[in-house]
Scaffold this motif. Structure first.
Motif, mmCIF file in Angstrom:
data_model
loop_
_atom_site.group_PDB
_atom_site.id
_atom_site.type_symbol
_atom_site.label_atom_id
_atom_site.label_comp_id
_atom_site.label_asym_id
_atom_site.label_seq_id
_atom_site.Cartn_x
_atom_site.Cartn_y
_atom_site.Cartn_z
ATOM 1 N N GLY A 169 12.830 -6.593 13.116
ATOM 2 C CA GLY A 169 12.750 -5.401 12.285
ATOM 3 C C GLY A 169 11.318 -4.952 12.101
ATOM 4 O O GLY A 169 10.371 -5.656 12.457
ATOM 5 N N PRO A 170 11.155 -3.768 11.548
ATOM 6 C CA PRO A 170 9.803 -3.227 11.330
ATOM 7 C C PRO A 170 9.074 -3.980 10.227
ATOM 8 O O PRO A 170 9.694 -4.642 9.392
ATOM 9 C CB PRO A 170 10.066 -1.775 10.918
ATOM 10 N N PRO A 171 7.740 -3.886 10.188
ATOM 11 C CA PRO A 171 6.972 -4.549 9.115
ATOM 12 C C PRO A 171 7.383 -4.038 7.740
ATOM 13 O O PRO A 171 7.618 -2.843 7.543
ATOM 14 C CB PRO A 171 5.517 -4.181 9.443
ATOM 15 N N LYS A 172 7.453 -4.938 6.799
ATOM 16 C CA LYS A 172 7.910 -4.583 5.462
ATOM 17 C C LYS A 172 6.753 -4.185 4.547
ATOM 18 O O LYS A 172 6.849 -3.229 3.787
ATOM 19 C CB LYS A 172 8.676 -5.754 4.858
ATOM 20 N N GLY A 173 5.658 -4.919 4.616
ATOM 21 C CA GLY A 173 4.512 -4.604 3.758
ATOM 22 C C GLY A 173 4.778 -4.937 2.306
ATOM 23 O O GLY A 173 5.364 -5.971 1.973
ATOM 24 N N LEU A 174 4.375 -4.043 1.419
ATOM 25 C CA LEU A 174 4.555 -4.261 -0.015
ATOM 26 C C LEU A 174 6.020 -4.190 -0.403
ATOM 27 O O LEU A 174 6.834 -3.533 0.264
ATOM 28 C CB LEU A 174 3.759 -3.217 -0.810
ATOM 29 N N GLU A 175 6.346 -4.848 -1.511
ATOM 30 C CA GLU A 175 7.689 -4.763 -2.059
ATOM 31 C C GLU A 175 7.953 -3.349 -2.572
ATOM 32 O O GLU A 175 7.029 -2.612 -2.945
ATOM 33 C CB GLU A 175 7.855 -5.771 -3.198
ATOM 34 N N GLU A 176 9.222 -2.959 -2.583
ATOM 35 C CA GLU A 176 9.553 -1.608 -3.034
ATOM 36 C C GLU A 176 9.178 -1.414 -4.503
ATOM 37 O O GLU A 176 8.747 -0.322 -4.897
ATOM 38 C CB GLU A 176 11.041 -1.311 -2.826
ATOM 39 N N SER A 177 9.313 -2.461 -5.294
ATOM 40 C CA SER A 177 8.916 -2.349 -6.698
ATOM 41 C C SER A 177 7.418 -2.066 -6.823
ATOM 42 O O SER A 177 6.985 -1.308 -7.695
ATOM 43 C CB SER A 177 9.282 -3.628 -7.444
ATOM 44 N N GLU A 178 6.619 -2.656 -5.928
ATOM 45 C CA GLU A 178 5.182 -2.408 -5.935
ATOM 46 C C GLU A 178 4.867 -0.993 -5.472
ATOM 47 O O GLU A 178 3.982 -0.325 -6.015
ATOM 48 C CB GLU A 178 4.475 -3.429 -5.043
ATOM 49 N N LEU A 179 5.596 -0.529 -4.466
ATOM 50 C CA LEU A 179 5.397 0.837 -3.986
ATOM 51 C C LEU A 179 5.739 1.853 -5.070
ATOM 52 O O LEU A 179 5.034 2.852 -5.247
ATOM 53 C CB LEU A 179 6.255 1.079 -2.740
ATOM 54 N N LEU A 180 6.822 1.596 -5.801
ATOM 55 C CA LEU A 180 7.198 2.499 -6.891
ATOM 56 C C LEU A 180 6.157 2.465 -8.012
ATOM 57 O O LEU A 180 5.866 3.491 -8.625
ATOM 58 C CB LEU A 180 8.575 2.116 -7.429
ATOM 59 N N ALA A 181 5.597 1.278 -8.272
ATOM 60 C CA ALA A 181 4.558 1.167 -9.310
ATOM 61 C C ALA A 181 3.302 1.921 -8.903
ATOM 62 O O ALA A 181 2.662 2.569 -9.729
ATOM 63 C CB ALA A 181 4.251 -0.302 -9.565
ATOM 64 N N LEU A 182 2.948 1.860 -7.632
ATOM 65 C CA LEU A 182 1.780 2.599 -7.151
ATOM 66 C C LEU A 182 2.018 4.107 -7.234
ATOM 67 O O LEU A 182 1.122 4.872 -7.596
ATOM 68 C CB LEU A 182 1.462 2.199 -5.705
ATOM 69 N N ALA A 183 3.233 4.535 -6.878
ATOM 70 C CA ALA A 183 3.546 5.960 -6.937
ATOM 71 C C ALA A 183 3.576 6.472 -8.369
ATOM 72 O O ALA A 183 3.258 7.646 -8.625
ATOM 73 C CB ALA A 183 4.888 6.224 -6.247
ATOM 74 N N ALA A 184 3.959 5.615 -9.317
ATOM 75 C CA ALA A 184 4.025 6.031 -10.719
ATOM 76 C C ALA A 184 2.655 6.013 -11.394
ATOM 77 O O ALA A 184 2.510 6.564 -12.492
ATOM 78 C CB ALA A 184 4.984 5.118 -11.490
#
Length: 278
Positions: free
Chosen positions: A211-226
């Motif tokens: 599968g493709p690289p995952k990187g940061l957790e989705e919770s972290e991505l949402l925290a960065l976007a917020a």
């Protein structure tokens, strides 16, 4: 600085003292030499650094008693200060596989573009003594493992981003790889450097991710976007959780089965409904 030349101490245009020369016999020659030198300096034909009068006040003329008649030449002193930029401690010993993170988007893109390569995110602060003492060893690890990507995050420059990523202890490290995403995270110093060595030995061997690289957790991505302090946009991915309507449909209508299995399942569903009071 003031230098007074006596009557018999004039310089000739060729740069030698010649009291008996024609330049000395004719007072206009010294004035003409002065004017030609002045024009040469103004036109740039004479280098100020090579000029014997550079930065010196020169008086040409004759002395009579305690008075001196002549022409005063003043050449300003020019000073150029060349101060080299001192290298910071976190800039010393940096290897080609060490990258400085400039923004949250840069961190996300660097993790996603790494593929199956092991990525180590190093969170440090310029004022952290433990970070400073550990930095040379991190550079040594990077040099010994050229296939590993080291990402350096300056806590002082990216406090808001580190806060969204729940990084509150320094020095701090996070290991990522391909579709597995985050492998481990820990804080260590020179005294506990064995944790870093063990994690590096465990996750360094090459492996292929499905599968493709995952990187940061989705919770972290949402925290960065917020985080309003960051210029980072992210939309939540649609989940695979079944909807309420799908949960309300009996399981017996969705699975292919024999009549006997269907009758058994129907009786079990009926028992569950009776037990729940429906």
């Amino acid at each position: 600085m003031l230098k007074v030349l006596a009557k018999g101490d004039l310089f000739s245009p060729c740069g030698h003292r010649s009291p008996g020369s024609s330049c000395h016999r004719r007072g206009s020659s010294s004035v003409g030499f002065l004017r030609s030198s002045s024009l040469a300096i103004e036109s740039g034909r004479t280098s100020s650094r090579n000029s014997r009068f550079y930065g010196v006040k020169l008086v040409l003329g004759t002395s009579r008693g305690n008075h001196t008649k002549g022409i005063t030449v003043s050449s300003p002193v020019q000073m150029t200060l060349s101060i080299g930029k001192a290298m910071k401690w976190w800039e010393k010993g940096v290897q080609v596989n060490m990258k400085v993170i400039e923004s949250a988007q840069d961190l996300v893109d660097s993790l996603l573009n790494a593929g199956d390569k092991l990525v180590i995110v190093d969170f440090f602060s310029p004022g952290c003594g433990g970070c400073r003492s550990l930095h040379p060893k991190v550079c040594q690890f990077a040099e010994a493992n050229p296939d590993v990507l080291f990402l350096q995050v300056n806590y002082e420059k990216h406090k808001s981003m580190c806060y969204s990523l729940n990084v509150h202890v320094l020095p701090f490290f996070r290991f990522y790889r391909g579709a597995q995403g985050r492998l481990c995270s820990f804080s260590c110093t020179n005294a506990t450097i064995k944790k870093f060595k063990d994690a590096l030995a465990k996750h360094t061997p090459e492996r292929c991710s499905l599968g493709p690289p995952k990187g940061l957790e989705e919770s972290e991505l949402l925290a960065l976007a917020a985080n309003k302090d960051l210029c980072f946009n992210y939309s939540k991915k649609p989940g695979l959780v079944p909807s309420t309507h799908e949960l309300a449909v009996p399981l017996s209508t969705k699975l292919p089965m024999s009549p006997a299995q269907r009758a058994t399942l129907d009786s079990e569903e009926m028992a569950l409904l009776v037990g729940s009071g429906r």
